[in-house]
Motif scaffolding. Structure first.
Motif, PDB file in Angstrom:
ATOM      1  N   GLU A 122       0.832  -1.210   0.000  1.00  0.00           N
ATOM      2  CA  GLU A 122       0.000   0.000   0.000  1.00  0.00           C
ATOM      3  C   GLU A 122       0.868   1.262   0.000  1.00  0.00           C
ATOM      4  OE1 GLU A 122      -3.972  -1.432   2.419  1.00  0.00           O
ATOM      5  OE2 GLU A 122      -2.159  -1.011   3.568  1.00  0.00           O
ATOM      6  N   LEU A 123       1.989   1.217   0.708  1.00  0.00           N
ATOM      7  CA  LEU A 123       2.910   2.354   0.718  1.00  0.00           C
ATOM      8  C   LEU A 123       3.449   2.607  -0.685  1.00  0.00           C
ATOM      9  CD1 LEU A 123       4.423   4.521   2.296  1.00  0.00           C
ATOM     10  CD2 LEU A 123       6.139   2.805   2.867  1.00  0.00           C
ATOM     11  N   GLY A 124       3.781   1.534  -1.393  1.00  0.00           N
ATOM     12  CA  GLY A 124       4.223   1.663  -2.779  1.00  0.00           C
ATOM     13  C   GLY A 124       3.169   2.307  -3.659  1.00  0.00           C
ATOM     14  N   GLU A 125       1.901   1.967  -3.416  1.00  0.00           N
ATOM     15  CA  GLU A 125       0.797   2.563  -4.186  1.00  0.00           C
ATOM     16  C   GLU A 125       0.665   4.053  -3.878  1.00  0.00           C
ATOM     17  OE1 GLU A 125      -2.629   0.179  -3.230  1.00  0.00           O
ATOM     18  OE2 GLU A 125      -1.759  -1.604  -4.170  1.00  0.00           O
ATOM     19  N   LEU A 126       0.869   4.438  -2.607  1.00  0.00           N
ATOM     20  CA  LEU A 126       0.830   5.867  -2.249  1.00  0.00           C
ATOM     21  C   LEU A 126       1.944   6.631  -2.951  1.00  0.00           C
ATOM     22  CD1 LEU A 126       0.119   5.791   1.604  1.00  0.00           C
ATOM     23  CD2 LEU A 126      -1.484   6.357  -0.228  1.00  0.00           C
ATOM     24  N   ILE A 127       3.115   6.026  -3.016  1.00  0.00           N
ATOM     25  CA  ILE A 127       4.252   6.662  -3.701  1.00  0.00           C
ATOM     26  C   ILE A 127       3.930   6.823  -5.182  1.00  0.00           C
ATOM     27  CG2 ILE A 127       6.658   6.337  -4.417  1.00  0.00           C
ATOM     28  CD1 ILE A 127       7.075   4.972  -1.628  1.00  0.00           C
TER      29      ILE A 127
ATOM     30  N   GLY B 129       1.062   6.951  -6.610  1.00  0.00           N
ATOM     31  CA  GLY B 129      -0.042   7.892  -6.799  1.00  0.00           C
ATOM     32  C   GLY B 129       0.248   9.290  -6.297  1.00  0.00           C
ATOM     33  N   GLU B 130       1.492   9.522  -5.837  1.00  0.00           N
ATOM     34  CA  GLU B 130       1.925  10.822  -5.303  1.00  0.00           C
ATOM     35  C   GLU B 130       0.982  11.320  -4.215  1.00  0.00           C
ATOM     36  OE1 GLU B 130       2.715  13.521  -8.536  1.00  0.00           O
ATOM     37  OE2 GLU B 130       4.222  12.184  -9.399  1.00  0.00           O
ATOM     38  N   MET B 131       0.610  10.408  -3.313  1.00  0.00           N
ATOM     39  CA  MET B 131      -0.292  10.732  -2.213  1.00  0.00           C
ATOM     40  C   MET B 131       0.446  10.968  -0.896  1.00  0.00           C
ATOM     41  SD  MET B 131      -3.218  11.082  -3.450  1.00  0.00           S
ATOM     42  CE  MET B 131      -3.968  11.360  -1.867  1.00  0.00           C
ATOM     43  N   LEU B 132       1.776  11.023  -0.945  1.00  0.00           N
ATOM     44  CA  LEU B 132       2.574  11.305   0.240  1.00  0.00           C
ATOM     45  C   LEU B 132       2.989  12.767   0.260  1.00  0.00           C
ATOM     46  CD1 LEU B 132       5.003   8.240   0.351  1.00  0.00           C
ATOM     47  CD2 LEU B 132       2.935   8.585   1.693  1.00  0.00           C
ATOM     48  N   SER B 133       3.224  13.298   1.462  1.00  0.00           N
ATOM     49  CA  SER B 133       3.768  14.651   1.584  1.00  0.00           C
ATOM     50  C   SER B 133       5.137  14.684   0.908  1.00  0.00           C
ATOM     51  CB  SER B 133       3.908  15.037   3.055  1.00  0.00           C
ATOM     52  OG  SER B 133       4.933  14.254   3.664  1.00  0.00           O
ATOM     53  N   LYS B 134       5.595  15.868   0.599  1.00  0.00           N
ATOM     54  CA  LYS B 134       6.903  16.024  -0.054  1.00  0.00           C
ATOM     55  C   LYS B 134       8.007  15.374   0.784  1.00  0.00           C
ATOM     56  CE  LYS B 134      10.057  19.625  -1.663  1.00  0.00           C
ATOM     57  NZ  LYS B 134      10.303  21.058  -1.677  1.00  0.00           N
ATOM     58  N   ALA B 135       7.997  15.616   2.083  1.00  0.00           N
ATOM     59  CA  ALA B 135       9.029  15.047   2.952  1.00  0.00           C
ATOM     60  C   ALA B 135       8.951  13.525   2.987  1.00  0.00           C
ATOM     61  CB  ALA B 135       8.914  15.621   4.363  1.00  0.00           C
ATOM     62  N   ALA B 136       7.738  12.972   3.080  1.00  0.00           N
ATOM     63  CA  ALA B 136       7.589  11.510   3.106  1.00  0.00           C
ATOM     64  C   ALA B 136       8.025  10.900   1.782  1.00  0.00           C
ATOM     65  CB  ALA B 136       6.152  11.129   3.425  1.00  0.00           C
TER      66      ALA B 136
ATOM     67  N   PHE C 258      11.081   8.099   1.535  1.00  0.00           N
ATOM     68  CA  PHE C 258      10.925   6.723   1.077  1.00  0.00           C
ATOM     69  C   PHE C 258      11.582   6.456  -0.264  1.00  0.00           C
ATOM     70  CE2 PHE C 258       7.127   6.745   3.960  1.00  0.00           C
ATOM     71  CZ  PHE C 258       7.630   5.811   4.844  1.00  0.00           C
ATOM     72  N   LYS C 259      11.597   7.427  -1.157  1.00  0.00           N
ATOM     73  CA  LYS C 259      12.112   7.127  -2.494  1.00  0.00           C
ATOM     74  C   LYS C 259      13.628   6.991  -2.514  1.00  0.00           C
ATOM     75  CE  LYS C 259      12.459  11.702  -4.622  1.00  0.00           C
ATOM     76  NZ  LYS C 259      11.877  12.600  -5.612  1.00  0.00           N
ATOM     77  N   LYS C 260      14.327   7.483  -1.490  1.00  0.00           N
ATOM     78  CA  LYS C 260      15.774   7.369  -1.465  1.00  0.00           C
ATOM     79  C   LYS C 260      16.243   6.086  -0.794  1.00  0.00           C
ATOM     80  CE  LYS C 260      16.583  12.288  -1.623  1.00  0.00           C
ATOM     81  NZ  LYS C 260      17.147  13.453  -0.999  1.00  0.00           N
ATOM     82  N   VAL C 261      15.293   5.318  -0.270  1.00  0.00           N
ATOM     83  CA  VAL C 261      15.638   4.080   0.424  1.00  0.00           C
ATOM     84  C   VAL C 261      14.884   2.943  -0.252  1.00  0.00           C
ATOM     85  CG1 VAL C 261      15.520   2.880   2.634  1.00  0.00           C
ATOM     86  CG2 VAL C 261      16.012   5.308   2.582  1.00  0.00           C
ATOM     87  N   GLU C 262      15.527   1.827  -0.426  1.00  0.00           N
ATOM     88  CA  GLU C 262      14.900   0.667  -1.044  1.00  0.00           C
ATOM     89  C   GLU C 262      13.714   0.187  -0.227  1.00  0.00           C
ATOM     90  OE1 GLU C 262      14.282  -2.300  -3.772  1.00  0.00           O
ATOM     91  OE2 GLU C 262      15.807  -0.746  -3.947  1.00  0.00           O
ATOM     92  N   LEU C 263      12.524   0.227  -0.810  1.00  0.00           N
ATOM     93  CA  LEU C 263      11.359  -0.326  -0.111  1.00  0.00           C
ATOM     94  C   LEU C 263      11.559  -1.823   0.062  1.00  0.00           C
ATOM     95  CD1 LEU C 263       8.186   1.409  -1.567  1.00  0.00           C
ATOM     96  CD2 LEU C 263       9.135   1.589   0.711  1.00  0.00           C
TER      97      LEU C 263
END
Length: 145
Positions: A118-123, A125-132, A136-141
């Protein structure tokens, strides 16, 4: 006058394989209705670990233990009250809690414990705050959350 710098501490809390995120209130001037990692600004003279524990209690009612450093990002913003430009260094920590019982503050409209999928889907869909998103995108999910 030089740039203003701030320090923010945020915590990625995982419980029973799910990650806690808070939905920014709809009337917020920053990241309205986006999901964010709990945490907030470190006050002058405050240690960042104490600030993170304070923010978690204020925003979620959860008492946390800080486990490790997860990521460090820079998230620049404009202060709502003063309209000043602030360069914010954000320490993203891995934290734990002994319960998943959350009581959110007025700062957020809702909370949810998300699976990694679900976290991957939020990423996506660009549904995360800029900071979040930056955290997450700089670290391997699927890595060591």
């Amino acid at each position: 006058m030089g740039d203003m710098w701030g320090l923010t501490a945020r915590g990625i809390c995982e419980y029973d394989g799910k990650i806690l995120l808070l939905k920014v209130r709809s009337r917020s001037s920053h990241d309205a209705e986006k999901w964010e990692i709990p945490g907030g600004k470190v006050k002058k003279g405050e240690f960042f670990d104490q600030a993170l524990k304070r923010e978690f209690i204020e925003e979620t009612g959860l008492e946390i233990n800080i486990e490790s450093l997860y990521n460090v990002i820079q998230n620049d913003y404009t202060a709502c009250k003063t309209n000043e430009k602030v360069k914010s260094i954000q320490l993203i920590m891995k934290v734990s809690s002994t319960t998943d019982h959350v009581e959110i503050s007025e700062e957020h409209d809702e909370y949810k414990w998300f699976t990694r999928e679900e976290l991957g889907e939020l990423i996506d869909g660009e549904m995360l705050s800029k900071a979040a998103m930056n955290s997450f995108k700089k670290v391997e999910l699927g890595g060591n959350l």
